[in-house]
Design an enzyme around this catalytic site. Structure first.
Site, short mmCIF file in Angstrom:
data_model
loop_
_atom_site.label_atom_id
_atom_site.label_comp_id
_atom_site.label_asym_id
_atom_site.label_seq_id
_atom_site.Cartn_x
_atom_site.Cartn_y
_atom_site.Cartn_z
N THR B 23 1.18 -1.36 -0.71
CA THR B 23 0.47 0.41 0.17
C THR B 23 0.31 0.78 0.02
OG1 THR B 23 -2.04 1.37 0.99
CG2 THR B 23 -0.04 0.40 2.23
N CYS B 29 -3.46 7.64 7.69
CA CYS B 29 -3.77 5.97 7.68
C CYS B 29 -2.55 5.11 8.23
CB CYS B 29 -4.47 5.68 5.82
SG CYS B 29 -5.30 6.95 5.55
N HIS B 46 -5.63 -0.86 4.90
CA HIS B 46 -5.00 0.46 4.75
C HIS B 46 -6.45 1.62 5.39
CE1 HIS B 46 -3.40 3.76 2.08
NE2 HIS B 46 -4.26 4.06 3.23
#
Lengths: 205, 164
Positions: B23, B29, B46
């Site tokens: 990711t 995040c 994520h």
């Protein structure tokens, strides 16, 4: 509550117009600062799925420059201005009155200049909205970050993510001579402020 | 050749050996990497927000710490992972901007810290140990989870690259 997915084409037009006036104001401020004529394209309002947002600026890992501020008053929310490194370079070199050289590493003075530039662009953008909607808006001092596009863009994405799976932003292109500088504005009013803005403009009752 | 499986923002997926999960550009995040070292199965989520319970529009389960971990774990177990082998590594949860004279009620800017805390609470409830983490700070991270050995590579701009 205004749901981005549920905006009709008229409301999107209004948001585009806000973006247009905001960006127009920012272009004027930029032209004054550079003492040069700055043109711009009609801004584009884009609505995009959350998961595609990190790729907006040509890849989630691309280094970009973000200037962020929040505001309070009749409406609350935040504004983020983002540009890719090349655009930032062009603007800095124009401000400093140097020939554009995107390979030159940026020093502290350059970064300070770009923060000031971000300050002026975001403030004039926000000021246009406040004047248009006759709303009282008090912005914070902006903050600069240079990092991966995905990480910078996650800030507005999270704000939109509280209420929606879509993100709305305004893409503006400033043109000075042969150089095109692409600047993205993310205006994120909090949930109630969307209503307040659309009401103040007479778009909704 | 191992395949690189991309996980987007508010997204999750699993991978079997020898594939790699990635990711890109985690800011506030949090990337949650689960791994079963015996069966060589990895899972990556994520997440953007701490809890689906605080938000009305919560249909996207991969967006929230609580619901995403649950789904990711279920997917792994369905693919023959064993709960007792599963360990976790975390990355992300940064604060990208620090405002000096903000209106004070800007909860968004410290969402990274709250995300990490929420993730750990959910993992504790599920009895999944966090064996490594690279969280906090003010910079973005890209991560890759290798199903071969469970290594998690963390890449940054200006803060180095490491495997945790």
């Amino acid at each position: 509550m205004v749901d981005i997915d549920g905006l009709n084409s008229f409301e999107i037009d209004v948001l585009r117009e806000i973006g247009n006036i905001g960006a127009g104001n920012a272009a004027t401020a930029l032209a004054k600062m550079l003492s040069k004529k700055v043109n711009m394209h009609v801004p584009e309002v884009r609505i995009m799925d959350l998961k595609n947002v990190p790729d907006v600026l040509g890849g989630a890992e691309q280094p970009v420059m973000g200037v962020y501020l929040d505001f309070e008053g009749d409406v609350e929310g935040s504004v983020l201005l983002v540009m890719d490194e090349t655009s930032a370079h062009i603007l800095i070199d124009m401000m400093m009155g140097r020939p554009v050289d995107t390979n030159r590493p940026l020093n502290d003075i350059d970064l300070s200049a770009v923060q000031e530039l971000g300050n002026i662009l975001t403030s004039s953008y926000l000021g246009a909205l406040a004047t248009l909607a006759k709303l009282n808006v008090r912005p914070s001092i902006p903050c600069l970050a240079i990092d991966m596009a995905g990480a910078i863009l996650s800030v507005p994405a999270v704000e939109f993510g509280m209420t929606s799976d879509k993100v709305l932003f305004i893409e503006t292109e400033f043109i000075e001579g042969a150089d095109n500088v692409r600047v993205y504005f993310f205006l994120v009013p909090d949930v109630d402020s969307y209503d307040t803005i659309l009401k103040a403009l007479g778009v909704i009752q | 050749m191992p395949q690189l499986i991309k996980v987007g923002m508010a997204d999750l997926n699993i991978a079997l050996y020898p594939n790699i999960l990635t990711t890109i550009g985690l800011g506030s995040c949090v990337g949650i990497a689960l791994y079963d070292k015996i069966n060589k199965i990895g899972g990556l989520a994520h997440i953007m927000l701490p809890s689906s319970k605080d938000i009305k529009n919560n249909s996207n389960k991969a967006k929230f710490a609580d619901t995403a971990i649950e789904i990711l774990l279920t997917m792994m177990l369905e693919n023959k992972a064993d709960k007792k082998n599963i360990v976790c590594k975390l990355a992300g949860g940064a604060q990208m901007f620090a405002l000096k004279n903000s209106s004070g009620n800007n909860d968004i800017l410290n969402i990274g810290i709250r995300n990490v805390a929420a993730v750990k609470k959910v993992l504790e409830e599920l009895k999944i140990p966090v064996i490594a983490e690279d969280t906090g700070g003010n910079f973005g991270r890209t991560i890759e989870l290798y199903t071969e050995d469970g290594g998690l590579m963390v890449k940054t701009i200006g803060h180095g690259t490491k495997i945790i």
